[in-house]
Design a protein around this motif. Sequence first.
Motif, mmCIF file in Angstrom:
data_model
loop_
_atom_site.group_PDB
_atom_site.id
_atom_site.type_symbol
_atom_site.label_atom_id
_atom_site.label_comp_id
_atom_site.label_asym_id
_atom_site.label_seq_id
_atom_site.Cartn_x
_atom_site.Cartn_y
_atom_site.Cartn_z
ATOM 1 N N VAL A 81 0.848 -1.194 0.000
ATOM 2 C CA VAL A 81 0.000 0.000 0.000
ATOM 3 C C VAL A 81 0.883 1.242 0.000
ATOM 4 C CG1 VAL A 81 -1.800 1.276 1.213
ATOM 5 C CG2 VAL A 81 -1.814 -1.230 1.249
ATOM 6 N N LEU A 82 0.702 2.086 -1.015
ATOM 7 C CA LEU A 82 1.418 3.360 -1.085
ATOM 8 C C LEU A 82 0.543 4.420 -0.429
ATOM 9 C CD1 LEU A 82 2.699 3.383 -4.780
ATOM 10 C CD2 LEU A 82 3.970 2.741 -2.731
ATOM 11 N N SER A 83 0.916 4.819 0.764
ATOM 12 C CA SER A 83 0.054 5.723 1.521
ATOM 13 C C SER A 83 0.791 6.990 1.925
ATOM 14 C CB SER A 83 -0.458 5.015 2.780
ATOM 15 O OG SER A 83 -1.228 5.886 3.562
ATOM 16 N N THR A 84 0.063 8.107 1.880
ATOM 17 C CA THR A 84 0.616 9.369 2.347
ATOM 18 C C THR A 84 -0.519 10.342 2.628
ATOM 19 O OG1 THR A 84 2.271 11.089 1.891
ATOM 20 C CG2 THR A 84 0.838 10.447 0.069
ATOM 21 N N ASP A 85 -0.207 11.396 3.353
ATOM 22 C CA ASP A 85 -1.153 12.483 3.585
ATOM 23 C C ASP A 85 -0.989 13.517 2.477
ATOM 24 O OD1 ASP A 85 -1.801 11.169 5.888
ATOM 25 O OD2 ASP A 85 -0.779 12.560 7.235
ATOM 26 N N ALA A 86 -2.099 13.961 1.911
ATOM 27 C CA ALA A 86 -2.030 14.961 0.842
ATOM 28 C C ALA A 86 -1.784 16.358 1.394
ATOM 29 C CB ALA A 86 -3.320 14.960 0.031
ATOM 30 N N GLU A 87 -2.202 16.597 2.642
ATOM 31 C CA GLU A 87 -2.115 17.925 3.260
ATOM 32 C C GLU A 87 -2.937 18.957 2.502
ATOM 33 O OE1 GLU A 87 -0.836 18.520 6.138
ATOM 34 O OE2 GLU A 87 0.224 16.639 6.477
ATOM 35 N N TRP A 88 -3.918 18.478 1.745
ATOM 36 C CA TRP A 88 -4.872 19.336 1.050
ATOM 37 C C TRP A 88 -6.262 19.038 1.597
ATOM 38 C CZ3 TRP A 88 -2.443 18.596 -4.371
ATOM 39 C CH2 TRP A 88 -1.919 19.812 -4.837
ATOM 40 N N PRO A 89 -6.957 20.015 2.167
ATOM 41 C CA PRO A 89 -8.319 19.758 2.642
ATOM 42 C C PRO A 89 -9.298 19.681 1.482
ATOM 43 C CG PRO A 89 -7.744 22.064 2.998
ATOM 44 C CD PRO A 89 -6.512 21.393 2.463
ATOM 45 N N VAL A 90 -10.176 18.697 1.523
ATOM 46 C CA VAL A 90 -11.180 18.522 0.475
ATOM 47 C C VAL A 90 -12.488 18.087 1.123
ATOM 48 C CG1 VAL A 90 -11.857 17.224 -1.581
ATOM 49 C CG2 VAL A 90 -9.475 17.881 -1.268
ATOM 50 N N LYS A 91 -13.578 18.688 0.716
ATOM 51 C CA LYS A 91 -14.885 18.296 1.225
ATOM 52 C C LYS A 91 -15.376 17.051 0.489
ATOM 53 C CE LYS A 91 -16.215 23.015 2.474
ATOM 54 N NZ LYS A 91 -17.178 24.124 2.259
ATOM 55 N N THR A 92 -16.133 16.215 1.180
ATOM 56 C CA THR A 92 -16.603 14.964 0.594
ATOM 57 C C THR A 92 -17.372 15.195 -0.697
ATOM 58 O OG1 THR A 92 -16.748 13.920 2.767
ATOM 59 C CG2 THR A 92 -17.994 12.898 0.979
ATOM 60 N N GLU A 93 -18.244 16.207 -0.699
ATOM 61 C CA GLU A 93 -19.077 16.443 -1.880
ATOM 62 C C GLU A 93 -18.266 16.944 -3.073
ATOM 63 O OE1 GLU A 93 -19.589 20.035 0.918
ATOM 64 O OE2 GLU A 93 -19.435 17.851 1.055
ATOM 65 N N GLU A 94 -17.020 17.361 -2.825
ATOM 66 C CA GLU A 94 -16.159 17.838 -3.908
ATOM 67 C C GLU A 94 -15.273 16.731 -4.471
ATOM 68 O OE1 GLU A 94 -15.384 22.407 -2.322
ATOM 69 O OE2 GLU A 94 -13.903 20.845 -1.913
ATOM 70 N N TRP A 95 -15.391 15.538 -3.924
ATOM 71 C CA TRP A 95 -14.406 14.490 -4.179
ATOM 72 C C TRP A 95 -14.151 14.244 -5.662
ATOM 73 C CZ3 TRP A 95 -10.493 12.348 -2.129
ATOM 74 C CH2 TRP A 95 -9.999 11.153 -2.625
#
Length: 225
Positions: A81-95
Amino acid sequence: MARFLKTLVEPTGPCEERIIGKNLSILMKQFRDKASRAGQYGLFDKPAVKLRKGVVSLIHSAVGEFRDAISRDLYHSDVLVLSTDAEWPVKTEEWHEVERIVVIYRILDGAIAEFYNAPHNRGNWEYLPLIVPLVLFPSTDVLIAAAKRVSFEFRGMKATDLKQKLYGCSDLNQLRADGLKRMALDYLTQDACTQIYSSVPESRTLLRTLTWCQYCEFFGYGSDG
């Protein structure tokens, strides 16, 4: 993150995890900074091309480290699994509407495909792990927030603000020795997976994929640690 993955696959049979210390977050930060500054989020723009090349190199290194960690050949039943934090906030409805989200996952998918298409990998597919990307917006803490069924809207929050809201501090190193376990890890249970699936869109492909892991013996976790 390793705790989350193990929670998912453990009930299906014997499985062990190995934390692979490759820092995808550095590559992600470089992409985030350059793409934001230039306003370039296209798959063939320079920031994306550089990220893809960096991830391909990271995968080659991580697969080698994964093989060494388990002291045997890898097989197609192993998962990395390649995992990391994007550090970008995103709302669920904008996914599905935010270009940078779509681009990041396409970059990672392209890097994974390039790894599999490397000449030395074409004839030995049965000795290559399944590689799955997981980029969380803005951070891994969205899994905890979903698992805890918090009463506030956590999607769209900045990573530091979300940590402050969940743990009372923005730096997890400030927590007491048992603090992270008590305030976060203990909530990552099988029962919480349904809520995570519902609230964290970026987890859905991985959750669906790991239902396959009843056949897995090992999985590797590409840690940012």
